[in-house]
Design a protein around this motif. Structure first.
Motif, PDB file in Angstrom:
ATOM      1  N   LEU A 166       1.921  11.887  -8.705  1.00 49.20           N
ATOM      2  CA  LEU A 166       1.170  10.656  -8.477  1.00 49.20           C
ATOM      3  C   LEU A 166       0.189  10.885  -7.330  1.00 49.20           C
ATOM      4  O   LEU A 166       0.592  11.054  -6.179  1.00 49.20           O
ATOM      5  N   MET A 167      -1.091  10.881  -7.643  1.00 46.88           N
ATOM      6  CA  MET A 167      -2.111  11.210  -6.651  1.00 46.88           C
ATOM      7  C   MET A 167      -2.463  10.043  -5.750  1.00 46.88           C
ATOM      8  O   MET A 167      -3.071  10.210  -4.693  1.00 46.88           O
ATOM      9  N   GLY A 168      -2.113   8.812  -6.135  1.00 48.02           N
ATOM     10  CA  GLY A 168      -2.455   7.646  -5.324  1.00 48.02           C
ATOM     11  C   GLY A 168      -3.720   6.984  -5.836  1.00 48.02           C
ATOM     12  O   GLY A 168      -4.035   7.032  -7.021  1.00 48.02           O
ATOM     13  N   PHE A 169      -4.444   6.371  -4.925  1.00 51.86           N
ATOM     14  CA  PHE A 169      -5.662   5.655  -5.300  1.00 51.86           C
ATOM     15  C   PHE A 169      -6.802   6.638  -5.516  1.00 51.86           C
ATOM     16  O   PHE A 169      -7.158   7.395  -4.603  1.00 51.86           O
ATOM     17  N   PRO A 170      -7.396   6.645  -6.693  1.00 49.67           N
ATOM     18  CA  PRO A 170      -8.470   7.612  -6.981  1.00 49.67           C
ATOM     19  C   PRO A 170      -9.695   7.367  -6.121  1.00 49.67           C
ATOM     20  O   PRO A 170     -10.095   6.235  -5.881  1.00 49.67           O
ATOM     21  N   GLY A 171     -10.275   8.458  -5.631  1.00 49.57           N
ATOM     22  CA  GLY A 171     -11.508   8.369  -4.856  1.00 49.57           C
ATOM     23  C   GLY A 171     -11.312   8.202  -3.376  1.00 49.57           C
ATOM     24  O   GLY A 171     -12.262   8.382  -2.594  1.00 49.57           O
ATOM     25  N   ILE A 172     -10.087   7.849  -2.935  1.00 46.72           N
ATOM     26  CA  ILE A 172      -9.860   7.625  -1.497  1.00 46.72           C
ATOM     27  C   ILE A 172      -8.608   8.370  -1.024  1.00 46.72           C
ATOM     28  O   ILE A 172      -7.914   7.922  -0.117  1.00 46.72           O
ATOM     29  N   HIS A 173      -8.304   9.501  -1.661  1.00 44.28           N
ATOM     30  CA  HIS A 173      -7.088  10.236  -1.340  1.00 44.28           C
ATOM     31  C   HIS A 173      -7.013  10.624   0.141  1.00 44.28           C
ATOM     32  O   HIS A 173      -5.930  10.645   0.722  1.00 44.28           O
ATOM     33  N   SER A 174      -8.154  10.910   0.747  1.00 45.80           N
ATOM     34  CA  SER A 174      -8.152  11.422   2.122  1.00 45.80           C
ATOM     35  C   SER A 174      -7.749  10.371   3.149  1.00 45.80           C
ATOM     36  O   SER A 174      -7.235  10.713   4.215  1.00 45.80           O
ATOM     37  N   TRP A 175      -7.977   9.111   2.849  1.00 44.94           N
ATOM     38  CA  TRP A 175      -7.629   8.078   3.833  1.00 44.94           C
ATOM     39  C   TRP A 175      -6.775   6.958   3.255  1.00 44.94           C
ATOM     40  O   TRP A 175      -6.599   5.903   3.900  1.00 44.94           O
ATOM     41  N   GLN A 176      -6.187   7.182   2.071  1.00 43.82           N
ATOM     42  CA  GLN A 176      -5.410   6.116   1.450  1.00 43.82           C
ATOM     43  C   GLN A 176      -4.132   5.782   2.241  1.00 43.82           C
ATOM     44  O   GLN A 176      -3.574   4.685   2.075  1.00 43.82           O
ATOM     45  N   HIS A 177      -3.676   6.712   3.107  1.00 36.33           N
ATOM     46  CA  HIS A 177      -2.469   6.427   3.889  1.00 36.33           C
ATOM     47  C   HIS A 177      -2.653   5.233   4.814  1.00 36.33           C
ATOM     48  O   HIS A 177      -1.682   4.618   5.250  1.00 36.33           O
ATOM     49  N   TRP A 178      -3.911   4.901   5.130  1.00 30.85           N
ATOM     50  CA  TRP A 178      -4.162   3.738   5.980  1.00 30.85           C
ATOM     51  C   TRP A 178      -3.800   2.437   5.273  1.00 30.85           C
ATOM     52  O   TRP A 178      -3.626   1.393   5.922  1.00 30.85           O
ATOM     53  N   LEU A 179      -3.693   2.488   3.954  1.00 34.07           N
ATOM     54  CA  LEU A 179      -3.312   1.296   3.198  1.00 34.07           C
ATOM     55  C   LEU A 179      -1.808   1.031   3.266  1.00 34.07           C
ATOM     56  O   LEU A 179      -1.352  -0.022   2.834  1.00 34.07           O
ATOM     57  N   SER A 180      -1.063   1.985   3.788  1.00 31.17           N
ATOM     58  CA  SER A 180       0.387   1.842   3.783  1.00 31.17           C
ATOM     59  C   SER A 180       0.856   0.661   4.630  1.00 31.17           C
ATOM     60  O   SER A 180       1.800  -0.041   4.249  1.00 31.17           O
ATOM     61  N   LEU A 181       0.191   0.420   5.761  1.00 30.26           N
ATOM     62  CA  LEU A 181       0.620  -0.676   6.638  1.00 30.26           C
ATOM     63  C   LEU A 181       0.438  -2.039   5.984  1.00 30.26           C
ATOM     64  O   LEU A 181       1.405  -2.820   5.910  1.00 30.26           O
ATOM     65  N   PRO A 182      -0.773  -2.388   5.487  1.00 33.70           N
ATOM     66  CA  PRO A 182      -0.892  -3.695   4.834  1.00 33.70           C
ATOM     67  C   PRO A 182      -0.009  -3.835   3.597  1.00 33.70           C
ATOM     68  O   PRO A 182       0.540  -4.907   3.341  1.00 33.70           O
ATOM     69  N   LEU A 183       0.153  -2.749   2.827  1.00 32.87           N
ATOM     70  CA  LEU A 183       1.007  -2.815   1.649  1.00 32.87           C
ATOM     71  C   LEU A 183       2.476  -2.999   2.046  1.00 32.87           C
ATOM     72  O   LEU A 183       3.213  -3.743   1.398  1.00 32.87           O
ATOM     73  N   ALA A 184       2.896  -2.317   3.115  1.00 33.46           N
ATOM     74  CA  ALA A 184       4.279  -2.464   3.578  1.00 33.46           C
ATOM     75  C   ALA A 184       4.528  -3.882   4.078  1.00 33.46           C
ATOM     76  O   ALA A 184       5.579  -4.482   3.803  1.00 33.46           O
ATOM     77  N   LEU A 185       3.560  -4.438   4.812  1.00 36.40           N
ATOM     78  CA  LEU A 185       3.702  -5.814   5.299  1.00 36.40           C
ATOM     79  C   LEU A 185       3.733  -6.804   4.142  1.00 36.40           C
ATOM     80  O   LEU A 185       4.501  -7.777   4.155  1.00 36.40           O
ATOM     81  N   LEU A 186       2.907  -6.544   3.136  1.00 36.65           N
ATOM     82  CA  LEU A 186       2.890  -7.404   1.957  1.00 36.65           C
ATOM     83  C   LEU A 186       4.222  -7.344   1.226  1.00 36.65           C
ATOM     84  O   LEU A 186       4.752  -8.365   0.769  1.00 36.65           O
ATOM     85  N   TYR A 187       4.778  -6.158   1.127  1.00 33.35           N
ATOM     86  CA  TYR A 187       6.070  -5.977   0.460  1.00 33.35           C
ATOM     87  C   TYR A 187       7.196  -6.674   1.233  1.00 33.35           C
ATOM     88  O   TYR A 187       8.024  -7.388   0.655  1.00 33.35           O
ATOM     89  N   LEU A 188       7.203  -6.498   2.547  1.00 34.22           N
ATOM     90  CA  LEU A 188       8.227  -7.141   3.374  1.00 34.22           C
ATOM     91  C   LEU A 188       8.108  -8.658   3.331  1.00 34.22           C
ATOM     92  O   LEU A 188       9.118  -9.367   3.297  1.00 34.22           O
ATOM     93  N   SER A 189       6.883  -9.150   3.328  1.00 32.62           N
ATOM     94  CA  SER A 189       6.691 -10.604   3.248  1.00 32.62           C
ATOM     95  C   SER A 189       7.168 -11.133   1.901  1.00 32.62           C
ATOM     96  O   SER A 189       7.734 -12.229   1.821  1.00 32.62           O
ATOM     97  N   ALA A 190       6.941 -10.351   0.834  1.00 35.90           N
ATOM     98  CA  ALA A 190       7.408 -10.766  -0.495  1.00 35.90           C
ATOM     99  C   ALA A 190       8.934 -10.845  -0.525  1.00 35.90           C
ATOM    100  O   ALA A 190       9.508 -11.825  -1.014  1.00 35.90           O
TER     101      ALA A 190
END
Length: 307
Positions: free
Chosen positions: A20-44
């Motif tokens: 699983l390569m992640g989000f296409p086109g932004i592989h080099s900096w997609q790890h920065w999305l981990s914080l908002p996604l983690a917060l969204l998951y925890l809030s859910a």
């Protein structure tokens, strides 16, 4: 040489795992999305757990509408948990490898939970329709027995209805590329890697979408059309969430069929479709439902005062 090549081609799965390569086109900096996604998951998770606790603690909320809401909370948590731990593992630990059985299991789980959420939306719309259009018969129609049967039917319908999706995906021949330009195992994204004809998968996906979620959406629209005049103010939030839920499904399906190359937008929409509703559903229903809001305040304010 020809004998070994023949043996290679006769093997059902030449590929033993996907990446699983992640989000296409932004592989080099997609790890920065981990914080908002983690917060969204925890809030859910947190918000839905709080709703379940509130409904359990307050006897006045043992009503059909809130029981359906509790069921929706469970489905929301299941839907979010199906994808988010793996996505966060990709971002934090570079755990991009996923075995074929795990990938097909994720495909099955996603389709099950999405279908169940669609079914619960339909049940909630029917509940509103009966209460508003037939208030004197509401208690005799919407009973605990009906809720149990409707929930059981939705679970069994989707568990059995979507089993063809991973089964057909597993029957494809994956003999070359195993990198998926996605952060989760989507049916059409995985089967796009197959070396043989994937049209049966696309046709099956289209049929399931129209027969399952399409019929649910049609009945939901019918319910809200019948009660639109008197209930638009109280049900608008529910309708907006439903509109978002199904619109994203339609957009994802269209882009999968229209695009030959995976792009960021459909992948991002796919992830958001599985995490945004579980995060927003509790907020909308707590803020817009007076009884639930009061019970929520009573249960948790009382708990804080007790401490």
């Amino acid at each position: 040489m020809s004998t070994s090549l023949k043996a290679f081609n006769s093997t059902k799965f030449q590929v033993s795992e996907f990446i699983l390569m992640g989000f296409p086109g932004i592989h080099s900096w997609q790890h920065w999305l981990s914080l908002p996604l983690a917060l969204l998951y925890l809030s859910a998770l947190g918000a839905n757990i709080l709703i379940l606790i509130t409904i359990y603690q307050d006897p006045s909320l043992k009503q059909p509408m809130y029981l359906f809401l509790g069921i929706l909370s469970v489905v929301d948590m299941g839907l979010a948990t199906t994808i988010m731990p793996k996505i966060l593992a990709i971002f934090w630990f570079d755990a991009k490898v996923i075995s074929l059985p795990e990938c097909f299991a994720q495909i099955y789980a996603i389709h099950c939970f999405v279908g169940m959420e669609s079914g619960i939306f339909l049940c909630m719309a029917f509940d509103r329709y009966v209460e508003i259009c037939y208030p004197l018969r509401y208690s005799s129609i919407i009973t605990n027995s009906l809720i149990f049967k409707a929930t059981l039917f939705m679970v069994l319908r989707n568990d059995l209805f979507v089993i063809s999706v991973p089964v057909l995906a597993a029957q494809r021949n994956y003999c070359s590329r195993n990198e998926i330009d996605h952060c989760l195992c989507s049916n059409l994204g995985v089967t796009s890697l197959a070396c043989d004809d994937r049209r049966p998968n696309s046709i099956d996906q289209l049929i399931l979408a129209w027969l399952g979620m399409g019929s649910d959406l049609g009945l939901i629209i019918l319910s809200y059309t019948l009660i639109l005049r008197s209930t638009l103010s109280t049900c608008s939030s529910h309708f907006i969430l439903i509109l978002f839920f199904y619109t994203v499904v339609v957009v994802i399906s269209i882009t999968h069929f229209a695009e030959t190359k995976t792009t960021l937008i459909p992948v991002l929409l796919n992830v958001m479709h599985n995490i945004v509703p579980p995060s927003l559903n509790p907020i909308v229903y707590v803020l817009r439902t007076r009884e639930l809001r009061k019970s929520f305040q009573k249960v948790f304010c009382w708990g804080l005062q007790k401490k």
